[in-house]
Design a protein around this motif. Structure first.
Motif, PDB file in Angstrom:
ATOM      1  N   ASN A 243      53.088  34.756  71.958  1.00 48.53           N
ATOM      2  CA  ASN A 243      53.411  35.826  73.424  1.00 48.53           C
ATOM      3  C   ASN A 243      54.582  35.925  74.003  1.00 48.53           C
ATOM      4  OD1 ASN A 243      52.672  33.662  74.990  1.00 48.53           O
ATOM      5  ND2 ASN A 243      51.754  34.285  76.499  1.00 48.53           N
ATOM      6  N   PRO A 244      54.562  36.947  74.640  1.00 46.88           N
ATOM      7  CA  PRO A 244      56.097  37.217  75.164  1.00 46.88           C
ATOM      8  C   PRO A 244      56.991  35.678  76.280  1.00 46.88           C
ATOM      9  CG  PRO A 244      55.576  39.287  75.416  1.00 46.88           C
ATOM     10  CD  PRO A 244      54.497  38.109  75.125  1.00 46.88           C
ATOM     11  N   THR A 245      55.630  35.282  76.851  1.00 48.61           N
ATOM     12  CA  THR A 245      56.076  34.540  77.878  1.00 48.61           C
ATOM     13  C   THR A 245      55.835  32.416  76.711  1.00 48.61           C
ATOM     14  OG1 THR A 245      54.166  33.819  79.081  1.00 48.61           O
ATOM     15  CG2 THR A 245      55.547  34.674  79.970  1.00 48.61           C
ATOM     16  N   GLY A 288      54.345  43.039  73.230  1.00 45.48           N
ATOM     17  CA  GLY A 288      54.413  42.642  74.290  1.00 45.48           C
ATOM     18  C   GLY A 288      54.113  42.109  75.228  1.00 45.48           C
ATOM     19  N   ASP A 289      53.806  43.079  76.401  1.00 46.68           N
ATOM     20  CA  ASP A 289      53.703  41.902  77.254  1.00 46.68           C
ATOM     21  C   ASP A 289      52.330  42.609  78.116  1.00 46.68           C
ATOM     22  OD1 ASP A 289      55.074  44.459  78.433  1.00 46.68           O
ATOM     23  OD2 ASP A 289      56.008  43.679  80.117  1.00 46.68           O
ATOM     24  N   LEU A 290      51.873  43.387  76.738  1.00 45.66           N
ATOM     25  CA  LEU A 290      50.501  44.924  76.663  1.00 45.66           C
ATOM     26  C   LEU A 290      49.483  43.777  77.250  1.00 45.66           C
ATOM     27  CD1 LEU A 290      51.703  47.787  74.908  1.00 45.66           C
ATOM     28  CD2 LEU A 290      52.175  47.296  77.628  1.00 45.66           C
ATOM     29  N   ASP A 335      60.017  46.684  71.903  1.00 47.43           N
ATOM     30  CA  ASP A 335      59.875  47.499  73.372  1.00 47.43           C
ATOM     31  C   ASP A 335      59.220  48.377  73.219  1.00 47.43           C
ATOM     32  OD1 ASP A 335      59.011  44.362  73.505  1.00 47.43           O
ATOM     33  OD2 ASP A 335      61.643  43.838  74.058  1.00 47.43           O
ATOM     34  N   ASN A 336      59.665  49.768  72.378  1.00 48.19           N
ATOM     35  CA  ASN A 336      59.792  50.849  72.671  1.00 48.19           C
ATOM     36  C   ASN A 336      58.254  51.108  72.682  1.00 48.19           C
ATOM     37  OD1 ASN A 336      62.617  51.624  73.270  1.00 48.19           O
ATOM     38  ND2 ASN A 336      62.283  51.325  71.054  1.00 48.19           N
ATOM     39  N   ASN A 337      56.779  49.952  73.050  1.00 46.95           N
ATOM     40  CA  ASN A 337      55.631  50.033  72.389  1.00 46.95           C
ATOM     41  C   ASN A 337      55.307  50.605  70.655  1.00 46.95           C
ATOM     42  OD1 ASN A 337      55.395  49.477  74.805  1.00 46.95           O
ATOM     43  ND2 ASN A 337      54.494  51.209  75.579  1.00 46.95           N
ATOM     44  N   ILE A 338      56.513  50.374  70.181  1.00 47.89           N
ATOM     45  CA  ILE A 338      56.830  50.877  68.996  1.00 47.89           C
ATOM     46  C   ILE A 338      56.261  49.696  67.713  1.00 47.89           C
ATOM     47  CG2 ILE A 338      57.478  52.228  66.573  1.00 47.89           C
ATOM     48  CD1 ILE A 338      59.410  53.611  68.736  1.00 47.89           C
ATOM     49  N   LEU A 339      54.981  50.707  67.152  1.00 46.34           N
ATOM     50  CA  LEU A 339      54.336  49.476  65.734  1.00 46.34           C
ATOM     51  C   LEU A 339      54.817  49.839  64.544  1.00 46.34           C
ATOM     52  CD1 LEU A 339      52.969  46.550  65.275  1.00 46.34           C
ATOM     53  CD2 LEU A 339      50.659  48.394  64.880  1.00 46.34           C
ATOM     54  N   PHE A 340      55.082  49.068  64.077  1.00 49.44           N
ATOM     55  CA  PHE A 340      55.535  48.856  62.495  1.00 49.44           C
ATOM     56  C   PHE A 340      55.362  48.480  61.478  1.00 49.44           C
ATOM     57  CE2 PHE A 340      59.758  50.103  64.585  1.00 49.44           C
ATOM     58  CZ  PHE A 340      60.280  51.459  64.765  1.00 49.44           C
ATOM     59  N   ARG A 458      53.682  37.085  84.307  1.00 49.97           N
ATOM     60  CA  ARG A 458      52.837  36.815  83.238  1.00 49.97           C
ATOM     61  C   ARG A 458      51.466  37.421  84.467  1.00 49.97           C
ATOM     62  NH1 ARG A 458      50.465  30.429  82.239  1.00 49.97           N
ATOM     63  NH2 ARG A 458      50.107  30.741  83.999  1.00 49.97           N
ATOM     64  N   SER A 459      50.640  37.330  83.162  1.00 44.24           N
ATOM     65  CA  SER A 459      49.910  38.495  83.936  1.00 44.24           C
ATOM     66  C   SER A 459      48.592  37.340  83.376  1.00 44.24           C
ATOM     67  CB  SER A 459      49.282  39.482  83.293  1.00 44.24           C
ATOM     68  OG  SER A 459      48.793  39.914  82.117  1.00 44.24           O
TER      69      SER A 459
END
Length: 520
Positions: A243-245, A288-290, A335-340, A458-459
């Motif tokens: 994850n990002p962290t 990402g951080d979602l 991180d534009n919320n785009i999944l390729f 971090r959430s």
């Protein structure tokens, strides 16, 4: 308010040639919000030139279309600020040709990129100073564009440092490639090393998965023994992702399970669930951080699938069937919320925007050349002056082809709405701080001016359970034949400059028919 003003404002907004002040002048946004029947804080409903409803909000000095508001109006077609978008393959003279890609059947991406260099799993026999069997995976350090890790069938993990002087005279007649010497050799496993992955925030921390069905975490400054071992897989590990962290690590396995681990504690997974039911390869990527992950895999009927999972309980949010092709789907997140999604053996690259637990199809890059592997350039190295939001490097045949994904705007200024801060080259933690339990958000870089900004905290959903004492681990003997690279302070990132079109490898793209220097 005059309808002509409204139509003109929406038309110019759709053409992406309007800023916030101009939009408010044209449409008198405040009075419009009060007079139309649907309103939302910070948003307004407008009537487009095609007499269809579309919902906009003023955000980051631009007009942004918010998909999460689309459900307020029936019959709306999903639109995005990234649409239309172009996938532009480089001209043939800018591709890298005569690449001897490995013949190994092991399922990895075959290629990896830093902000300066590209590594490829080369078809070579190896030697005493390097891997003695095929290289299966490589990964570049996110904190040093010159450091790359490799894992091979010989069970070795190796760290390489690329010196820029080795490329002096690149592309000129008489230039001869030089072999590289690894700066660190680690006996990672008595079986093959299938994946290697650097930690996203801690310097000199590397994860490696092996044929022992384990993932090992290494402190490269003290590589005699792994700092933790993640166990419990019932079969070959197919992919790993932090994850990002870097506080959680997700894995997919041939035992059809998805697992989340606390990488510092080691031992068994903290969360496990059934993944895709098919027997073919499955991949995982963090959104990402979602607090979400996406996986690709196959159903029992061999349909290719993409699934979204929330990480708090590792429950499935949605699973979507793609098609019935046979190739493994490689997922990549920006991180534009785009999944390729790029399928092996396919010539196309699908891309989706993630919003409200749904994937909205944006477009598809199509090609007649089937890809064997692919990677994406770090976002901090993109050409922001051309509105390039992503760049892929596609491996097909004996060629590496760069593909730029560009939002077609005519803009002289920085487009902040399509460039959220990118992960910085500066680490947030040292290896010792990470393994001692410290948590820090990733450092981010503002692509407008190169300044460093703090990343999201971090959430709760990404917080692993309270640490427990790791079980005793029986370690095989480790050897290394060169001193570990000492943690070095990463240079501050300069203000981004446009990437000249002739650059690709070491951001040097003018290669023609020259051979690549070997990294094995």
């Amino acid at each position: 308010m005059a309808t002509s003003k409204l139509v003109e404002g929406v038309r110019r907004a759709a053409d992406k040639n309007i800023n916030q002040a101009e939009f408010m002048t044209l449409t008198d946004k405040h009075s419009l919000t009060l007079t139309l029947p649907i309103s939302y804080p910070g948003a307004a409903v407008f009537l487009s030139s095609t007499l269809q409803l579309a919902l906009f909000t003023l955000d980051l000095n631009s007009v942004r279309i918010l998909s999460r508001h689309v459900s307020l109006c029936s019959g709306l077609e999903y639109r995005s600020i990234f649409q239309p978008r172009l996938g532009q393959p480089a001209k043939k003279e800018h591709a890298i040709e005569n690449v001897k890609v490995t013949n190994s059947a092991w399922d990895t991406n075959f290629i990896s990129a830093s902000g300066q260099y590209i590594s490829v799993n080369w078809n070579a026999s190896g030697g005493a100073r390097s891997h003695t069997a095929a290289v299966l995976d490589t990964d570049w350090s996110p904190h040093n564009d010159s450091i790359v890790a490799s894992g091979g069938e010989d069970g070795k993990v190796m760290i390489w440092k690329v010196e820029s002087s080795m490329f002096d005279g690149w592309g000129q007649e008489g230039w001869v490639p030089q072999d590289f010497e690894p700066v660190l050799r680690i006996d990672g496993s008595p079986r093959k090393i299938g994946q290697v992955l650097f930690h996203p925030t801690a310097s000199n921390v590397l994860a490696s998965s092996s044929g022992e069905y384990t993932v090992k975490l290494w402190d490269l400054a003290n590589p005699e023994d792994p700092r933790s071992v993640l166990s419990g897989h019932g079969d070959i590990i197919q992919s790993i992702a932090f994850n990002p962290t870097g506080t959680l690590l997700a894995t997919t396995s041939r035992d059809k399970k998805i697992r989340l681990f606390d990488p510092r504690v080691g031992g068994e997974a903290v969360r496990t669930n059934d993944g895709h039911s098919g027997i073919k390869g499955s991949r995982v990527v963090w959104l990402g951080d979602l607090d979400k992950i996406a996986t690709t895999g196959f159903s029992k009927m061999s349909d290719r699938q993409v699934a979204i999972w929330e990480t708090g309980g590792l429950t499935n949010v949605k699973t979507t069937s793609l098609d019935q092709s046979a190739g493994v789907v490689m997922p990549f997140w920006t991180d534009n919320n785009i999944l390729f999604l790029a399928g092996k053996g396919d010539g196309n690259i699908r891309y989706y925007e993630y919003e409200s637990d749904s994937l909205f199809a944006l477009s598809e890059h199509k090609s007649s050349e089937p890809q064997r592997g692919m990677c994406f350039l770090p976002r901090r190295a993109l050409n922001v002056s051309d509105c390039e939001i992503a760049r892929a490097y596609k491996v097909y045949g004996t060629t590496i082809e760069p593909i730029a994904f560009i939002v077609p705007r005519k803009a002289d200024s920085f487009q902040s709405d399509i460039y959220p801060p990118a992960p910085s080259i500066e680490p947030s933690l040292s290896a010792s701080e990470f393994f001692n339990g410290k948590v820090a958000p990733p450092k981010l870089v503002n692509l407008a001016d190169g300044s460093t900004v703090a990343g999201p905290q971090r959430s709760a959903a990404t917080s692993p359970p309270p640490a427990q004492s790791p079980p005793p681990i029986i370690q095989p003997t480790r050897t290394f034949s060169a001193s570990a690279p000492s943690p070095a302070l990463a240079p501050s990132l300069p203000v981004p400059h446009p990437i000249p079109s002739h650059l690709l490898l070491r951001l040097r793209r003018r290669v023609g028919h020259h051979r690549l220097p070997l990294l094995s």
